[in-house]
Motif scaffolding. Structure first.
Motif, PDB file in Angstrom:
ATOM      1  N   SER A   6       0.846  -1.183   0.000  1.00  0.00           N
ATOM      2  CA  SER A   6       0.000   0.000   0.000  1.00  0.00           C
ATOM      3  C   SER A   6       0.887   1.241   0.000  1.00  0.00           C
ATOM      4  O   SER A   6       2.028   1.211   0.436  1.00  0.00           O
ATOM      5  CB  SER A   6      -0.911  -0.002   1.225  1.00  0.00           C
ATOM      6  OG  SER A   6      -0.157   0.209   2.401  1.00  0.00           O
ATOM      7  N   ARG A   7       0.358   2.302  -0.532  1.00  0.00           N
ATOM      8  CA  ARG A   7       1.034   3.596  -0.492  1.00  0.00           C
ATOM      9  C   ARG A   7       0.339   4.393   0.591  1.00  0.00           C
ATOM     10  O   ARG A   7      -0.891   4.441   0.638  1.00  0.00           O
ATOM     11  CB  ARG A   7       0.943   4.262  -1.855  1.00  0.00           C
ATOM     12  CG  ARG A   7       1.718   3.470  -2.905  1.00  0.00           C
ATOM     13  CD  ARG A   7       1.519   4.036  -4.278  1.00  0.00           C
ATOM     14  NE  ARG A   7       0.284   3.477  -4.826  1.00  0.00           N
ATOM     15  CZ  ARG A   7      -0.191   3.764  -6.020  1.00  0.00           C
ATOM     16  NH1 ARG A   7       0.432   4.624  -6.782  1.00  0.00           N
ATOM     17  NH2 ARG A   7      -1.302   3.218  -6.450  1.00  0.00           N
ATOM     18  N   CYS A   9       0.567   7.919   3.458  1.00  0.00           N
ATOM     19  CA  CYS A   9       1.138   9.192   3.889  1.00  0.00           C
ATOM     20  C   CYS A   9       0.333   9.683   5.090  1.00  0.00           C
ATOM     21  O   CYS A   9      -0.897   9.593   5.094  1.00  0.00           O
ATOM     22  CB  CYS A   9       1.059  10.208   2.757  1.00  0.00           C
ATOM     23  SG  CYS A   9       1.634  11.857   3.185  1.00  0.00           S
ATOM     24  N   GLN A  30       1.055  14.641  -3.151  1.00  0.00           N
ATOM     25  CA  GLN A  30       1.220  13.201  -2.945  1.00  0.00           C
ATOM     26  C   GLN A  30       0.481  12.414  -4.020  1.00  0.00           C
ATOM     27  O   GLN A  30       1.003  11.434  -4.554  1.00  0.00           O
ATOM     28  CB  GLN A  30       0.715  12.803  -1.554  1.00  0.00           C
ATOM     29  CG  GLN A  30       1.015  11.378  -1.190  1.00  0.00           C
ATOM     30  CD  GLN A  30       2.508  11.114  -1.102  1.00  0.00           C
ATOM     31  OE1 GLN A  30       3.217  11.796  -0.388  1.00  0.00           O
ATOM     32  NE2 GLN A  30       2.978  10.120  -1.821  1.00  0.00           N
ATOM     33  N   TRP A  34       1.987   9.801  -6.826  1.00  0.00           N
ATOM     34  CA  TRP A  34       1.472   8.444  -7.036  1.00  0.00           C
ATOM     35  C   TRP A  34       0.788   8.294  -8.404  1.00  0.00           C
ATOM     36  O   TRP A  34       0.192   7.263  -8.690  1.00  0.00           O
ATOM     37  CB  TRP A  34       0.484   8.078  -5.938  1.00  0.00           C
ATOM     38  CG  TRP A  34       1.095   7.856  -4.592  1.00  0.00           C
ATOM     39  CD1 TRP A  34       2.385   7.528  -4.307  1.00  0.00           C
ATOM     40  CD2 TRP A  34       0.424   7.920  -3.331  1.00  0.00           C
ATOM     41  NE1 TRP A  34       2.553   7.389  -2.951  1.00  0.00           N
ATOM     42  CE2 TRP A  34       1.368   7.625  -2.329  1.00  0.00           C
ATOM     43  CE3 TRP A  34      -0.879   8.203  -2.958  1.00  0.00           C
ATOM     44  CZ2 TRP A  34       1.054   7.600  -0.973  1.00  0.00           C
ATOM     45  CZ3 TRP A  34      -1.207   8.189  -1.606  1.00  0.00           C
ATOM     46  CH2 TRP A  34      -0.245   7.879  -0.627  1.00  0.00           C
ATOM     47  N   GLU A  69      -4.162   6.789   1.973  1.00  0.00           N
ATOM     48  CA  GLU A  69      -3.629   5.464   1.691  1.00  0.00           C
ATOM     49  C   GLU A  69      -4.267   4.913   0.429  1.00  0.00           C
ATOM     50  O   GLU A  69      -5.468   5.034   0.223  1.00  0.00           O
ATOM     51  CB  GLU A  69      -3.916   4.525   2.861  1.00  0.00           C
ATOM     52  CG  GLU A  69      -3.390   3.127   2.645  1.00  0.00           C
ATOM     53  CD  GLU A  69      -3.657   2.216   3.838  1.00  0.00           C
ATOM     54  OE1 GLU A  69      -2.830   1.336   4.057  1.00  0.00           O
ATOM     55  OE2 GLU A  69      -4.677   2.395   4.522  1.00  0.00           O
TER      56      GLU A  69
END
Length: 190
Positions: A6-7, A9, A30, A34, A69
């Protein structure tokens, strides 16, 4: 098998007007990083409305955490504050100059909800799909398409906790089950 982490922040802040604009810019940057540019406007609007609610209503303080996320095909934006009171979606008077924040979050998101976080407050969240759905043309549409369970329905079928959720196409205020997962916590962008 290819693993797709998962990405995630996380931004901690005091929900003051100047900081809300700063977080909106962080979320936009962000999402650009992505390569999720099509989601920037809706995510920025949603996070602005949630942080404005913290600024206007949260007690005893305005400290909060914003998490963004990407997990599989969903972007989830959540705001955790220390006020345990659960916000409610209400009909605003047509002449009112405020009171439409949650309605705007509901309008721009795929789903949204609130979950109590014990004695440490609550989390208000919304989701956006990261993939553009493929629509079959009449020439390519199968005669009898099998019933496919959506990703959200698959998630809701597993063990987890209950939360108040508002999904498009579902009854407002319906309780749904979501799986427990512990997203990676990182203050590092990327």
């Amino acid at each position: 098998m290819i693993s797709h982490p998962s990405r995630h922040c996380t931004v901690e802040l005091q929900a003051l007007p100047s900081r809300i604009g700063q977080v909106r810019r962080i979320v936009s940057a962000q999402l650009r990083y992505w390569h999720l540019d099509p989601l920037i406007d809706r995510a920025s609007l949603g996070v602005t409305e949630l942080l404005t609610n913290v600024h206007r209503h949260a007690q005893p303080d305005k400290m909060c955490t914003v998490d963004i996320e990407v997990l599989l095909d969903r972007l989830t934006v959540s705001v955790h504050d220390h006020d345990p009171r659960i916000p409610e979606l209400r009909d605003a008077d047509p002449t009112a100059t405020c009171g439409r924040g949650l309605a705007m979050v509901a309008a721009v998101s795929e789903s949204w909800g609130v979950r109590p976080d014990g004695e440490s407050g609550k989390v208000v969240w919304f989701t956006l799909p990261t993939l553009t759905p493929v629509v079959a043309t009449p020439e390519t549409r199968p005669a009898a398409a099998p019933a496919i369970q959506s990703f959200d329905e698959q998630l809701c079928a597993g063990p987890g906790y209950e939360e108040l959720a508002y999904d498009k196409g579902r009854k407002p205020g319906a309780i749904r089950r979501r799986p427990e997962h512990a997203p990676a916590r990182s203050a590092v962008v990327g």
